[in-house]
Design an enzyme around this catalytic site. Structure first.
Site, PDB file in Angstrom:
ATOM      1  N   LEU A 201     -36.162  27.989   8.285  1.00  0.00           N
ATOM      2  CA  LEU A 201     -37.089  28.871   8.994  1.00  0.00           C
ATOM      3  C   LEU A 201     -36.285  29.994   9.637  1.00  0.00           C
ATOM      4  O   LEU A 201     -35.405  29.716  10.454  1.00  0.00           O
ATOM      5  CB  LEU A 201     -37.736  28.007  10.093  1.00  0.00           C
ATOM      6  CG  LEU A 201     -39.055  28.402  10.718  1.00  0.00           C
ATOM      7  CD1 LEU A 201     -40.142  28.508   9.664  1.00  0.00           C
ATOM      8  CD2 LEU A 201     -39.446  27.323  11.748  1.00  0.00           C
ATOM      9  N   HIS A 202     -36.520  31.243   9.251  1.00  0.00           N
ATOM     10  CA  HIS A 202     -35.791  32.309   9.940  1.00  0.00           C
ATOM     11  C   HIS A 202     -36.516  33.649   9.961  1.00  0.00           C
ATOM     12  O   HIS A 202     -36.094  34.556  10.671  1.00  0.00           O
ATOM     13  CB  HIS A 202     -34.411  32.516   9.309  1.00  0.00           C
ATOM     14  CG  HIS A 202     -34.473  33.302   8.033  1.00  0.00           C
ATOM     15  ND1 HIS A 202     -34.737  32.702   6.830  1.00  0.00           N
ATOM     16  CD2 HIS A 202     -34.348  34.630   7.780  1.00  0.00           C
ATOM     17  CE1 HIS A 202     -34.762  33.629   5.893  1.00  0.00           C
ATOM     18  NE2 HIS A 202     -34.534  34.803   6.434  1.00  0.00           N
ATOM     19  N   ARG A 203     -37.593  33.804   9.200  1.00  0.00           N
ATOM     20  CA  ARG A 203     -38.247  35.117   9.118  1.00  0.00           C
ATOM     21  C   ARG A 203     -38.812  35.547  10.467  1.00  0.00           C
ATOM     22  O   ARG A 203     -39.427  34.735  11.167  1.00  0.00           O
ATOM     23  CB  ARG A 203     -39.412  35.063   8.137  1.00  0.00           C
ATOM     24  CG  ARG A 203     -39.002  34.833   6.737  1.00  0.00           C
ATOM     25  CD  ARG A 203     -38.645  36.110   6.051  1.00  0.00           C
ATOM     26  NE  ARG A 203     -38.143  35.789   4.738  1.00  0.00           N
ATOM     27  CZ  ARG A 203     -37.670  36.669   3.876  1.00  0.00           C
ATOM     28  NH1 ARG A 203     -37.623  37.939   4.199  1.00  0.00           N
ATOM     29  NH2 ARG A 203     -37.245  36.284   2.718  1.00  0.00           N
ATOM     30  N   ARG A 236     -31.049  32.866  14.675  1.00  0.00           N
ATOM     31  CA  ARG A 236     -32.242  33.517  15.235  1.00  0.00           C
ATOM     32  C   ARG A 236     -33.257  32.457  15.693  1.00  0.00           C
ATOM     33  O   ARG A 236     -33.808  32.523  16.798  1.00  0.00           O
ATOM     34  CB  ARG A 236     -32.911  34.402  14.175  1.00  0.00           C
ATOM     35  CG  ARG A 236     -34.284  34.900  14.574  1.00  0.00           C
ATOM     36  CD  ARG A 236     -35.141  35.161  13.345  1.00  0.00           C
ATOM     37  NE  ARG A 236     -34.786  36.375  12.633  1.00  0.00           N
ATOM     38  CZ  ARG A 236     -35.135  37.596  13.005  1.00  0.00           C
ATOM     39  NH1 ARG A 236     -35.828  37.778  14.088  1.00  0.00           N
ATOM     40  NH2 ARG A 236     -34.787  38.636  12.290  1.00  0.00           N
TER      41      ARG A 236
END
Ligand code: UD1
Length: 351
Positions: A201-203, A236
């Protein structure tokens, strides 16, 4: 012939590894690499160069950890100075990051030919920074290397056959990478259960929207009660989860190397991700993928009912568990033959 390759973020190291190897093998081309510094942690950057034997960058710009405008602007200025000095025949850029756009723009303004690997992908969601980067990069390129038929179709629909731009469908360099490196997969140091869901998960659209992030973390908690979930955490996302006070109950770990990721892909039962790369890597290793986004740039796997956009699953948790028990038939050449790197280099040499 002289080529300047521009990389900066994790997926670009994997893609450049394939093409740089093909460049070295072909002979007759001098390649110099600029690393913008967009990703700078040892486990987000250095480990990829070491493991995949990517030539060390000739230039390190150290432009990381900034907002989009400042990041892209500083890269643009520094890349321009290098290009003026180096006078390459081509600038080679990859994917859809701020480093891609900065490299393409700097080159085109100096009338240096840009070639874009992974061209033509579209999500049709202009709120994504990646979509803006892709569209602008494609438009200022001279050579567009498309990974899929749908990418070629997207460009045609936008009128690219009327522009003085060459489009070549090469297949996906990430498929080349998976084939070439899969025998070197390595078990990470942490405990890996026999059956598990591999998640990433990073968007920005997931991490920067508190309601969305909370939904996703809580859903992964629910799934983990039925099938163990392992999530290598992008910096992030780590920052956002800590700020939000959310409590993952599933197994999180630091970002893993490419060889460790190959091991996790080989061993897992299902992939859940918002990453572009993992959506296809799951397929390369015969697993279904639940895409943690509203749309995808890789629609062929959704059309084939191999990948699923999460909001199209009527009962999310149960459907995920069911999918984790199934395997995928890989009977179509959706991403080429594993020789995309060679095709790219052959085209560059004859252009
Ligand atoms: C970027 C790309 C995205 C790509 C992704 C792959 C853009 C707009 N986005 O997103 O297309 O899919 O890379 O991972 O270019 N950080 C660290 N250590 C690092 C790297 C980043 O702490 O090694 C921090 C940064 O300081 C920043 C955050 O993580 O606060 C996000 O990094 P950023 O470069 O903005 O973009 P990504 O989310 O990685």
């Amino acid at each position: 012939m002289k080529i300047i390759t521009i990389v900066g973020a994790r997926p670009q190291f994997v893609k450049a590894a394939v093409v740089s190897r093909a460049i070295a093998k072909a002979g007759g081309i001098t390649e110099k690499i600029i690393h913008t510094g967009q990703h700078y942690d040892e486990n987000m950057s250095d480990v990829f160069f070491t493991e995949m034997e990517i030539p060390r960058p000739h230039f390190n710009l150290h432009v990381g950890g900034l907002n989009h405008g400042a990041m892209t602007g500083r890269m643009l200025e520094q890349i321009e100075a290098i290009l003026v000095e180096e006078k390459p025949d081509f600038v080679l850029v990859y994917g859809d990051t701020n480093s891609t756009l900065a490299g393409a723009l700097a080159a085109q303004k100096l009338h240096i030919k840009v070639s874009h690997v992974e061209a033509g992908l579209r999500s049709y969601n202009m709120r994504m920074p990646e979509e803006v980067n892709r569209i602008l990069t494609d438009r200022v390129s001279s050579l567009l290397f498309c990974p899929t038929q749908s990418a070629v179709n997207n460009l045609k629909a936008e009128g690219y056959d009327k522009f003085d731009i060459r489009i070549v469908q090469t297949g996906d360099v990430m498929y080349d990478a998976a084939l070439f490196y899969s025998s070197r997969s390595r078990k990470p140091l942490f405990n890996v259960p026999g059956s598990f869901v591999l998640a990433t998960l990073h968007r920005a659209e997931n991490t920067d929207d508190p309601a969305r992030l909370s939904f996703l973390v809580n859903s992964l908690n629910d799934i983990h009660r039925k099938v163990p979930v392992i999530l290598p955490l992008h910096p992030r996302t780590r920052k956002k989860i800590e700020e939000s006070g959310l409590a993952p109950e599933f197994q999180v770990c630091d970002p893993v190397s490419y060889f460790e990721m190959l091991y996790l892909l080989q061993q897992c039962s299902l992939v859940m991700t918002d990453s572009g790369g993992l959506q296809k890597e799951s397929y390369f290793f015969g697993k279904h993928c639940v895409i943690l986004r509203e749309e995808t740039e890789w629609p062929e796997l959704v059309d084939e009912k191999i990948n699923f956009l999460y909001h199209t699953l009527p009962s999310f948790t149960d459907d995920v568990v069911e999918l984790s028990e199934k395997r995928v038939q890989k009977d179509k050449e959706l991403y080429g033959k594993g020789n995309s790197g060679e095709l790219i280099v052959d085209t560059l040499k004859s252009f």
